[in-house]
Motif scaffolding. Structure first.
Motif, PDB file in Angstrom:
ATOM      1  N   ALA A  29       1.051  -0.884   0.238  1.00  0.00           N
ATOM      2  CA  ALA A  29       0.155  -0.129  -0.440  1.00  0.00           C
ATOM      3  C   ALA A  29       0.813   1.363  -0.594  1.00  0.00           C
ATOM      4  N   ALA A  30       2.189   1.454   0.924  1.00  0.00           N
ATOM      5  CA  ALA A  30       3.228   2.427   0.892  1.00  0.00           C
ATOM      6  C   ALA A  30       3.699   2.361  -0.600  1.00  0.00           C
ATOM      7  N   GLN A  31       3.447   1.931  -1.299  1.00  0.00           N
ATOM      8  CA  GLN A  31       4.205   1.537  -2.632  1.00  0.00           C
ATOM      9  C   GLN A  31       3.750   2.497  -3.647  1.00  0.00           C
ATOM     10  N   ALA A  32       2.096   1.383  -3.460  1.00  0.00           N
ATOM     11  CA  ALA A  32       1.011   2.475  -4.356  1.00  0.00           C
ATOM     12  C   ALA A  32       0.914   4.066  -4.277  1.00  0.00           C
ATOM     13  N   GLY A  33       0.884   4.198  -2.858  1.00  0.00           N
ATOM     14  CA  GLY A  33       0.775   5.661  -2.783  1.00  0.00           C
ATOM     15  C   GLY A  33       2.118   5.867  -3.179  1.00  0.00           C
ATOM     16  N   MET A  54      -4.858  -1.576   0.742  1.00  0.00           N
ATOM     17  CA  MET A  54      -4.705  -1.431   1.940  1.00  0.00           C
ATOM     18  C   MET A  54      -6.320  -2.626   2.032  1.00  0.00           C
ATOM     19  N   MET A  55      -7.237  -1.995   1.487  1.00  0.00           N
ATOM     20  CA  MET A  55      -8.659  -3.224   1.484  1.00  0.00           C
ATOM     21  C   MET A  55      -8.325  -4.601   0.812  1.00  0.00           C
ATOM     22  N   ILE A  56      -7.962  -4.434  -0.531  1.00  0.00           N
ATOM     23  CA  ILE A  56      -6.710  -6.451  -0.268  1.00  0.00           C
ATOM     24  C   ILE A  56      -6.263  -6.701   0.148  1.00  0.00           C
ATOM     25  N   LEU A 140      -6.916   3.587  -7.959  1.00  0.00           N
ATOM     26  CA  LEU A 140      -7.307   1.971  -8.080  1.00  0.00           C
ATOM     27  C   LEU A 140      -6.362   1.078  -8.847  1.00  0.00           C
ATOM     28  N   ALA A 141      -5.678   1.611 -10.088  1.00  0.00           N
ATOM     29  CA  ALA A 141      -4.879   0.583 -10.389  1.00  0.00           C
ATOM     30  C   ALA A 141      -3.937  -0.673  -9.703  1.00  0.00           C
ATOM     31  N   PRO A 142      -3.490   0.826  -8.290  1.00  0.00           N
ATOM     32  CA  PRO A 142      -2.069  -0.177  -8.100  1.00  0.00           C
ATOM     33  C   PRO A 142      -3.963  -1.224  -7.204  1.00  0.00           C
ATOM     34  N   ALA A 143      -4.346  -1.530  -6.749  1.00  0.00           N
ATOM     35  CA  ALA A 143      -5.058  -2.021  -6.388  1.00  0.00           C
ATOM     36  C   ALA A 143      -5.791  -3.316  -7.101  1.00  0.00           C
ATOM     37  N   ILE A 144      -6.601  -2.756  -8.262  1.00  0.00           N
ATOM     38  CA  ILE A 144      -6.747  -3.607  -8.922  1.00  0.00           C
ATOM     39  C   ILE A 144      -5.599  -4.498  -8.842  1.00  0.00           C
ATOM     40  N   GLU A 145      -4.520  -4.269  -9.559  1.00  0.00           N
ATOM     41  CA  GLU A 145      -3.789  -5.454  -9.963  1.00  0.00           C
ATOM     42  C   GLU A 145      -3.232  -6.361  -9.142  1.00  0.00           C
ATOM     43  N   ARG A 201     -12.623  -2.270 -10.282  1.00  0.00           N
ATOM     44  CA  ARG A 201     -12.794  -1.630 -11.693  1.00  0.00           C
ATOM     45  C   ARG A 201     -13.782  -0.947 -12.245  1.00  0.00           C
ATOM     46  N   ALA A 202     -15.121  -1.682 -11.690  1.00  0.00           N
ATOM     47  CA  ALA A 202     -16.786  -0.350 -11.951  1.00  0.00           C
ATOM     48  C   ALA A 202     -16.612   0.772 -10.920  1.00  0.00           C
ATOM     49  N   ILE A 203     -15.829   0.702 -10.026  1.00  0.00           N
ATOM     50  CA  ILE A 203     -15.211   2.321  -9.015  1.00  0.00           C
ATOM     51  C   ILE A 203     -15.148   2.915 -10.075  1.00  0.00           C
ATOM     52  N   ALA A 204     -14.061   2.288 -10.178  1.00  0.00           N
ATOM     53  CA  ALA A 204     -12.889   3.277 -10.736  1.00  0.00           C
ATOM     54  C   ALA A 204     -13.222   3.985 -12.248  1.00  0.00           C
ATOM     55  N   GLN A 205     -13.473   3.439 -13.546  1.00  0.00           N
ATOM     56  CA  GLN A 205     -14.431   3.364 -14.887  1.00  0.00           C
ATOM     57  C   GLN A 205     -15.729   5.025 -13.911  1.00  0.00           C
ATOM     58  N   THR A 206     -16.450   4.623 -12.946  1.00  0.00           N
ATOM     59  CA  THR A 206     -18.260   5.700 -13.305  1.00  0.00           C
ATOM     60  C   THR A 206     -17.512   6.556 -12.168  1.00  0.00           C
ATOM     61  N   LYS A 207     -16.224   6.850 -11.505  1.00  0.00           N
ATOM     62  CA  LYS A 207     -16.030   6.949 -10.364  1.00  0.00           C
ATOM     63  C   LYS A 207     -17.177   6.940  -9.509  1.00  0.00           C
TER      64      LYS A 207
END
Length: 540
Positions: A29-33, A54-56, A140-145, A201-207
């Motif tokens: 999570a630190a790296q994602a930030g 962090m949710m993942i 949200l890209a790092p979390a999706i990955e 992905r759905a959250i990212a695409q639709t904000k």
């Protein structure tokens, strides 16, 4: 401030010095930030990316059904965000008492009837819209990955996962999402969460629209109905987080800022306001006298918080009355240096959480916290999108004759909340964004770490590493096994019922701290992360 950078404690952690920093309880999570900061984003972008990761990475503490709060310095002033959820419209005292019996005091601890509308995702969107620089989808890209490819389960996360499994394995959706082998994962085992990747992905695409007014909202409403709950798509569609003015309380030349009720941050401010009446710095840092004073001040604060704090519009007293100096001075006089006491509420009227923080070289700092509560929250997980739902509804009172009638459940109301980000200023300028995890340990952690820094000059990492106590109820105090045995014995002699805990599952409030060292473009920040979890402060 001239900190002492030598440490008398056992941790091998060293503070991180950098101009752009992220501090979380999981390295990925630190790296994602940091990835957001390196891509031209700011501290808010970094915090959202870290929060999503962090949710993942730490589902034992938070998930896509979490609530959240934030305090941020935008370069000129402080802003507070309350993204805690509201009760479904079908929730009334009668609903719970008819379903669970007239003796019910609060909603259940687990299951769908503990779930309020999740607020964290809406909080991300609100922060991004108002203060972010990068496109929301990028965050949200790092979390999706991570959710797609999976990650290896770390030690502390695995311990909490295994400990929660016996209680939650039969709760709807839990085993399908979190027991893919029919058991909790082992340390070092690869865990993939493809359903959550689908949601992200759905959250990212639709904000966030898919979550509150689209396909995820419909899935959550259907899932709730299948579980016998009354959370509806209309409850989700109506939800909006709230921008708030943080409360302020002075202590030792600094000002501690907390989110106002329905959160419990005011407990830390009250306790420090009581301690301000004592010359704490004249007492040795780990002495019996110093620890006794801190414990008793915290107990006094909690007595009032548990009696009065609720949704602000329902409270019978105001936060200003609870923080009044004259009132806190009267409470301070109740402390007996020679014995522990079981305090009751005064009369102020005259007559399972993750925390992270990020800061950037342009001076933006954010204190952010999100949680499912009690480890995995309700235990309910909507399986299509991997939405692990919080159990914040358990914080309500459903008994009209209960202790805190202001916290009585009602449609659209927010319950008293444990998660609290914090921020420290001096003379109106930012000093530190910080927070501590762990239920009612959070204000206790704020108190203990601030005392160590402001009264005793310990640097943030040392204050983070030092052994802590945790007040539970009455005279019961848990202490970490690393606390000086002579201090433990001395506190026992004063009537505290001390229990030394040598179990990493017991939560003593892992925290993260970012202290502004000076001009962010020149001196930068001093960051600390807690060894009680797999935390990491990282920067450049």
């Amino acid at each position: 401030m001239n900190f002492n950078y030598s440490t008398p404690y056992t941790s091998t952690r060293l503070p991180v010095f950098a101009r752009n920093v992220v501090s979380t309880s999981h390295p990925l999570a630190a790296q994602a930030g940091l990835r957001m900061l390196q891509n031209g984003g700011n501290a808010v972008d970094a915090a959202i990316a870290a929060a999503a990761a962090m949710m993942i990475c730490e589902p034992v503490s938070n998930g896509l059904g979490s609530d959240a709060f934030a305090i941020l310095w935008d370069g000129k002033e402080l802003h507070g965000l309350n993204a805690s959820g509201r009760a479904p419209q079908g929730w009334t005292p009668e609903y719970f008492r008819s379903k669970y019996g007239d003796g019910a005091k609060m909603p259940p601890k687990r299951g769908i009837d503990s779930v309020t509308v999740p607020g964290a995702v809406a909080g991300w969107v609100a922060l991004s819209d108002r203060f972010g620089k990068l496109p929301f989808a990028d965050l949200l890209a790092p979390a999706i990955e991570i959710a797609e490819r999976g990650y290896l389960i770390p030690v502390v996360v695995q311990q909490k996962w295994a400990a929660a499994t016996p209680e939650l394995k039969s709760v709807p959706g839990f085993a399908q999402s979190f027991l893919p082998w029919g058991r909790a994962p082992n340390v070092g085992e690869l865990f993939q969460f493809k359903a959550a990747a689908r949601a992200l992905r759905a959250i990212a695409q639709t904000k966030g629209e898919a979550y509150y007014r689209g396909e995820i909202a419909q899935a959550l409403a259907s899932f709730a109905a299948e579980c016998g709950g009354v959370l509806k798509a209309s409850d989700l569609a109506a939800y909006q987080p709230e921008w708030v003015q943080p409360l302020a309380k002075n202590y030792r030349g600094h000002t501690l800022h907390e989110i106002p009720p329905n959160g419990q941050g005011i407990a830390a401010q009250m306790a420090l306001g009581i301690l301000d009446k004592f010359d704490l710095g004249s007492l040795p840092v780990d002495s019996v006298d110093s620890q006794h004073l801190q414990i008793e001040a915290m107990k006094l604060a909690f007595a009032d918080v548990y009696r009065y704090v609720a949704e602000p519009s329902a409270m019978h007293v105001t936060p200003e009355q609870m923080l009044d100096d004259a009132y806190l001075a009267s409470r301070a006089k109740l402390i007996d240096m020679n014995k522990a006491q079981d305090f009751k509420a005064g009369n102020p009227v005259k007559g399972g959480t993750i925390y992270l923080t990020a800061a950037d070289e342009n001076g933006m700092m954010i204190s952010f916290i999100q949680s499912n509560f009690m480890g995995f929250g309700s235990g309910c997980v909507e399986p299509t999108f991997g939405i692990s739902l919080q159990n914040r509804g358990h914080g309500f009172n459903v008994d009209p004759a209960g202790n805190n009638t202001a916290n009585l459940v009602a449609p659209g109301k927010r319950p008293i909340h444990t998660i609290i980000p914090a921020f420290l200023t001096k003379d109106g300028q930012p000093v530190m964004s910080f927070g501590v995890m762990g239920g009612n340990m959070q204000p206790q952690g704020h108190l203990q770490t601030l005392v160590r820094m402001l009264d005793y000059g310990q640097n943030p990492q040392t204050a983070c590493d030092a052994p802590r106590w945790r007040y539970n109820a009455g005279f019961e105090i848990n202490v970490e096994a690393t606390m000086n045995p002579a201090t433990v014995q001395g506190l026992s002699a004063r009537g505290h019922r001390m229990e030394v805990i040598n179990d990493s599952y017991q939560d003593f409030g892992a925290g993260q701290f970012i202290w502004r060292a000076g001009d962010p473009k020149v001196e930068g920040y001093v960051a600390a992360s807690d060894p009680r979890r797999d935390g990491q402060a990282a920067g450049f």
